[in-house]
Scaffold this active site. Sequence first.
Site: not given
Length: 431
Positions: A208, A245, A288, A315, A340
Amino acid sequence: MKNYIEIVDVYARQILDSRCNPTVEVEVELEDGTVGVAAVPSGASTGAFEAVELRDGDKSQYLGKGVLKAVDNVNTTIADELVGMNVLDQVAIDKTMIELDGTDNKAKLGANAMLGVSLACAKAAANSLGMSLYQYIGGVNGKVLPVPMMNIINGGKHADNNVDLQEFMIMPAGAPSFSEALRMCSEVYHALKSTLKAQGYDTGVGDEGGFAPNLKSNEEAIVVIIEAIKKAGYTPGKDIFIALDPASSEIFEDGKYNLAGEGRVLTPEEMANYYVELAEKYPIISIEDGMAEEDWDGWKILTEKIGNKVQLVGDDLFVTNTERLSKGIKLGVANSILIKLNQIGTLTETLNAIEMAERAGYTAVVSHRSGETEDTTIADLVVAVNAGQIKTGAPARSERVAKYNQLLRIEEELNDMGEYRGLKAFYNINK
């Protein structure tokens, strides 16, 4: 304004995502010649309860990760039903595909097939009406530019290092505007690179765009980010905050959390206390997946301990699914949901999850996946629904930057009508 625009063609192809894996791209053509194109992302750490991403399984082609079955489902089964339908009726389009699939988790047609079609229809409709996608989805009320939740250090499944927690992020909640927030993050990103280099760490990047140094501990990742924030001329906890996260489902084994990089195995209570200590020591505003997707008791403990002062995002816990979110709301766990699109598979179901969250006082954070494309739908979506927060990677790698650049365009288009809420985007906690 037109009230019926007929779909005349639905066509899918196999393309590549940012991790060199195949994914689905769909084109929807309308009677007036307008076309909408959408590409579907893919995750690395996926929740067990996500909708099914249909892969071919043929090891001789793309190591079994081809999506020709999903492509064929679009070009035959789905196209046969949608051609002739009104592209402006998104609910009917998505409902038709859900009924065609007939499973609870999109296992027959594939969430990747269905999402590509769902988004391409919305884009085609917006294009036909001469509207921006965020205006088409959100109407006159879509105007909030999001606070970026920017991943700048990668660990866990997103990197090849000994950092257990998957993502260490910065959130410029103290910025006056989105464009200024983006500038601040970019400057911290550069400062972090030079800080890591000075300490002898590798500055290669993960999936990412974040750096993936072989740090000694999870806490060291936070320390170097704090140092970079200061080096860039900003104040931690005022201008820029920290978000984590851990992707805890990935380290949950036999009812405990295995922090292998630190040589520790923690009970859910101990894991919650671990976060409490970090939140007391550092300006952490969001965590998260602090607990595993089926550790509801652990989530309850964590929420009771810090849910009033730290955003706790589900999530893998919620997977953009209203049934799981409803359970979480009833149990009083977490206070935010990560959104998402490909976890649930249609635009309509995604919007339903966002609405349910906001009605319950939960925030919604619109998110990318680690396997992305140049598609910028989530940038328009986050503004359309006034979510106020977006998670779409570091300010590096073009598939991440594409989303930020689209938000800059939207900010420019909205002009004085646009709103950047900063800390006010965290209406779920006491700040």
